[in-house]
Scaffold this motif. Sequence first.
Motif: not given
Length: 597
Positions: A218, A220, A224, A274-275, A277-279, A281-282
């Motif tokens: 990943s 991100m 994270y 935020y990190l 959730f972003s990781q 969700m994507l």
Amino acid sequence: MASIRIEEQSPENFVFSSRAKITTLVLMGVGLICLIASYFVDGGEGHHMRFWTNLLHNSVFFLGIAALAGFALAAFTTAYAGWFVQFKRVWESFASFLLPGLFLMGILIVGLFLHSHHIYHWNDEAAVAGDEILTHKSSFLNKYWYAGGTILFVGLWYFLLGKMRNLSLAEDLDDKDTDFSYYRSYKKYAAIFLPIFGFTSAALIWQWIMSIDSHWYSTMFAWYATASLFVAMTALTIMLLIYLKSRGYYLGVNAEHFHDLGKYLFAISIFWTYLWFSQYMLIWYANVGEETIYFRERQDNYPVLFWANLAINFLLPFFILMRNDTKRKMGTLFFASAFVFFGHWLDYFQMIKPGARLTLIELEEHSTAHGEGEEHATMNHQEEALGEEEGHDVLALDDDHAADLQGDVDAEEVVSEDNTVSDEAKYADATDIEEIDNIRTEGQNVNSAGLPVPTDPNNPRLQVGAQTVSDTNNVPLTSEFRGGPPEGEGTDGPREFAAVMERNETDVFEPNHYIQEQYVDDSELEMQGHLEVAGGHSEEKHTLGFKFGYTLPGLLEIGTFLGFFGGFLFFTLGQLAKARLEPRHDPYLEESVHHHT
């Protein structure tokens, strides 16, 4: 004058009391016992995976806290911030733990070269040779990169931050430095450290942590993991400052400083979420098997750990620290910091343990398969020898015995002159043979169940006496499904019908393996193969049982954590006692003393 007043009220130097030394040494002793015990109490699976993952987990966590303390020092210094200057010696002491942390990582490096541990799947040369993905990553994921990167990068961090600390201490001793030359050099090293740390820390996080799930990646993940360490470092700073103030130190550090630290604790916790959730969700939205395997494994087999991580590290600081006044109350702030500090230790636990457990399972399966392969090879050799002996016996059968066998076959079936099975033999076990003959006599065709079907003189398959009817749509017949048609003569009559009726619903409606291979598109098979390679195993859902030390931290993991925590405090407080608590000649000291928000 304010700084002079504070110096009169606050002790200039920290005294590392005997009570504090004994407490931290006891914690270290407990941790050492628990770590050693985890080497032997590993559930009986061998490989000492629990010991090595506990060592990796705590070494990376506390080394990361030391590195992020240095990052905070460098970032705030280059940003011309002054609010933190009063307690910057705390962060300098944190950063000094990089040296013991490097020693701990050295133990893991030695184990990597000696194959004493199997945390990383990519360190198995046989596995890499047979795995296309690991072969592709092998230029980065290898023991030489791991060892060289760890020693070079962490050593470089320690050198730069050590230079900054030495300049800070020298500044206190030089009363004639009127042009702030020490501070300018301090800021220069801080500016050099920032980009180096930014690039190298990501590479080490990929090596140390992300590569445990060797097929997964990943972009991100480094962000994270670093945000998690920053929050843990901030929480530990708050707890240590509250402790030191309770002992009469840092009287100049007031509610305004804790309010700023509380805001960082709150803000970076939200950034960490935020990190997260972003990781998540994507990856969930893209639904690519190479990526979803990471979260699927943790949600399916570690649900308590997965959701507790989010609850402790997001919900708890969000609702407690959202109010402005809670960031000024020592008790509330200490409570929130303690939970968040442990929560991010738990975050690193769920980064490491599930992937290591999968590697352990693969090792066990490989060992089992290897043992069974040797056993099968021995059995096959014995069977071949036995087969040769039996072959001579078969050839020794006389003609009389062969004739007897042929006579039994002839007696079993009644064959007509044109070598076709007669109706009497074909339908010998049916109670409705007579009725079927009457229908055929009338010129109607019947199927294998004895039911009338249409006839067509121009279509040989629809003539009287035909056994099956098929259309041109290539729809598989009942006999083509799993289980196959009954073999031998007489399969187009009631015997076939009875055999079909004996099949269950799965037999009738689930195509057999042959039909699947015949009708499945090649692209689907190729995709399935890619998913199996990407995940290291098939995408079939599996459930792992509860196991202390993997599913949730056990007493050995908690004890090891307390031991490393005690060791970190012992080293940090020892460094703190070697210099003045407040940098006397720092140009931004007055701003820190009169800081308000």
